[in-house]
Structure formats: structure tokens, C-alpha cells
Write an enzyme that holds these catalytic residues in place. Sequence first.
Site, PDB file in Angstrom:
ATOM      1  NE  ARG A 148      -3.675  -1.841   2.829  1.00  0.00           N
ATOM      2  CZ  ARG A 148      -3.366  -3.317   3.175  1.00  0.00           C
ATOM      3  NH1 ARG A 148      -2.353  -3.574   4.000  1.00  0.00           N
ATOM      4  NH2 ARG A 148      -4.631  -4.054   3.464  1.00  0.00           N
ATOM      5  CE  LYS A 172      -6.784  -0.109   4.718  1.00  0.00           C
ATOM      6  NZ  LYS A 172      -8.028  -0.427   3.722  1.00  0.00           N
ATOM      7  CG  HIS A 237      -5.042   1.454  -4.320  1.00  0.00           C
ATOM      8  ND1 HIS A 237      -4.653   0.832  -3.058  1.00  0.00           N
ATOM      9  CD2 HIS A 237      -6.305   0.573  -4.341  1.00  0.00           C
ATOM     10  CE1 HIS A 237      -5.272   0.056  -2.167  1.00  0.00           C
ATOM     11  NE2 HIS A 237      -6.399   0.006  -3.091  1.00  0.00           N
ATOM     12  NE  ARG A 240      -3.399  -3.031  -1.678  1.00  0.00           N
ATOM     13  CZ  ARG A 240      -2.734  -4.003  -0.787  1.00  0.00           C
ATOM     14  NH1 ARG A 240      -1.512  -4.457  -0.716  1.00  0.00           N
ATOM     15  NH2 ARG A 240      -3.787  -4.736   0.137  1.00  0.00           N
ATOM     16  CG  HIS A 263      -7.057  -8.215   0.969  1.00  0.00           C
ATOM     17  ND1 HIS A 263      -6.981  -8.970  -0.501  1.00  0.00           N
ATOM     18  CD2 HIS A 263      -6.668  -7.020   0.929  1.00  0.00           C
ATOM     19  CE1 HIS A 263      -6.683  -7.893  -1.235  1.00  0.00           C
ATOM     20  NE2 HIS A 263      -6.675  -6.931  -0.460  1.00  0.00           N
ATOM     21  CE1 TYR A 272      -6.760  -6.854  -7.376  1.00  0.00           C
ATOM     22  CE2 TYR A 272      -7.155  -7.984  -5.489  1.00  0.00           C
ATOM     23  CZ  TYR A 272      -6.840  -6.723  -5.950  1.00  0.00           C
ATOM     24  OH  TYR A 272      -6.530  -5.660  -5.516  1.00  0.00           O
TER      25      TYR A 272
END
Length: 309
Positions: A148, A172, A237, A240, A263, A272
Site C-alpha cells: 500500500r 492495516k 493503488h 497494487r 487482506h 481478483y
Amino acid sequence: MDDDRALIDRFLEMMAAERGASRNTLLAYRRDLEGVRATVGSLASACKAQLGGLAAAWEALAASSVARKVSALRAFYSFLEEEGMRGDNPSSALPRPVTRRPLPKILSTGEVDSFFAVIAERMAVEHPAPLDIRLSALIELLYGSGLRATELISLPRRALATDRPFLILRGKGARERLVPISDRARAAVATWLPYVPVDSPWLFPSGKSHLSRIRLYQMVKALAAAAGIPPERVSPHVLRHAFATHLLEGGADLRALQSMLGHADIATTQIYTHVDSRRLVELVNRRHPLAAMTTVRPHRRVDGDAQAP
């Protein structure tokens, strides 16, 4: 109230820099956040019960409008949590409208190759400019490891070891994950390190802190233009997303991809697979032998179409 306005400004700045959000998206998010602020009193201190009560206030709205408001709030509270401005994330109490999730923007492998062709050309001179050396390290890490933007710009100076093909990253939600680093990326960082002040705590310092998200966003846009790619299609992004999509196309395991991207929920990673499915459909339409058959022969009906003897 003034605190809320400052937080909204900082959040939208991040959305522009890290996500490449358009002006219209930023304006819509500002309206949504200001509207919720008027309802709950304070965004900064809103609790789950207050956010859960928004479902009744939004009952008459279209699902797409509710989805946008929810998206704005989820992103806003994730930003506050990531930046350490809230210790919790109350957005789990928000309503969950049923809408089709849009596919992420991606770049083809050829377009990514053109990115690196521009960098290679700049690095091929006898004395490459330090800013080009830095750009090389940034792009190698951004596309090569799927970081990120915030994770990338805030990397510690000693984050990468020359004898270790990975780094341990706190992303995150303060979740730690192992991020593989390619030989190319490690070589690019090794070339950049001599230009980093020895007393800097950051790998990519700028002024008294590290490189900003906005500056990284600007650098990626400029590189896209130099590579002949419309800048509005590209952001940190998007690179990414390209990392994830190209890995999946190459046969990567979905669980491994989830781990590399950081994630929390594999449902986020599964988007994806839709991108890859779309590519496979296009491949069948282009390459399958039936694609070359332009004339469809009518089939004779067997349900009474022929005359009875």
C-alpha cells in the site's frame, strides 16, 4: 465539529494521493461525510449504535447511493484507525446494501513493462539522477510486492536486509504480514540507500518526515505520462491491483495472495478472480476455433417444422 472537518480534509487528501480518487468522488465523499456528521453529531466520536441507526435514515435511498455512503464511511474509519486516531472501527455496524462490486482498475503486463522501460532508460546513463534512483526503488517495491502507498512511504531505513528476501510489515489494523521482496527490488533499494542520510529513520525521507502520499501519487502519474499511459488510469493503488492480478494470472494461490496483500477477509482478495475470469472469457472469444466462425448455420427443427408425409 471543527475537528471533524480537519479529519475529513486529511482523509480526502489520502484518498486523492493513495487511491487516485477523482474530483467527483472526493466531492461525493465530502457530501456524504458531512451529511452523516449532521445526523450523528460527531464523526470522530460516533459509536456503533449511532452508525447502525443510519439504516433508517437511508431507507428511502437507492442501494447504489447507500453503498457509496457506506463506502465513504468505511474508508474514513479505516483511515482513522490506521492513523492511530481511533482505537476501534465502528463501521461494522453500517448497513450492507446488496450491490455489484466494481472490478479494480488494472494495467496490462505490457503497460507495466513500459513503466520499467522508462526507468531503465533513465538508469542507463553514466550518472543517474538521485531522484530517478529513488523512483526506481519505489516502483520496484510498489509493483513487485503489492505494498500500500502508506506502507511504502513509511518503510524504515533498515526495513530491507540484503540477505533476506522478505520483510515483516505492520499494515492495516496493526496486522503483521510477511512480504516477499524480489531480487530486483532489493538491488534497486541497495542502489538507493547510499543517498539516504545515515541519521534518517525512513527509507524514503523528505524534509523532517518521509515522502508524502501526494508526492508518490504525483510521481506515479508523471511516470505514466512518460510511458505513454493516460495518467488518469494510474495511481499507486492501481499498481497494487496490477501486482495482484498478474500474480493470479500467473497461477498464484488465492490464500497466498491474501497473505501478501494483507487482506483480513479473503472475500476482498476474491475480487481478483473476477478480473481473471474476464480475461479468460476474452481469451476464449479471441483464440477458440469457434471464434473464427462468422456464419452460424441454422439447425433444422425436429418439433414439427418439416411437413408431414
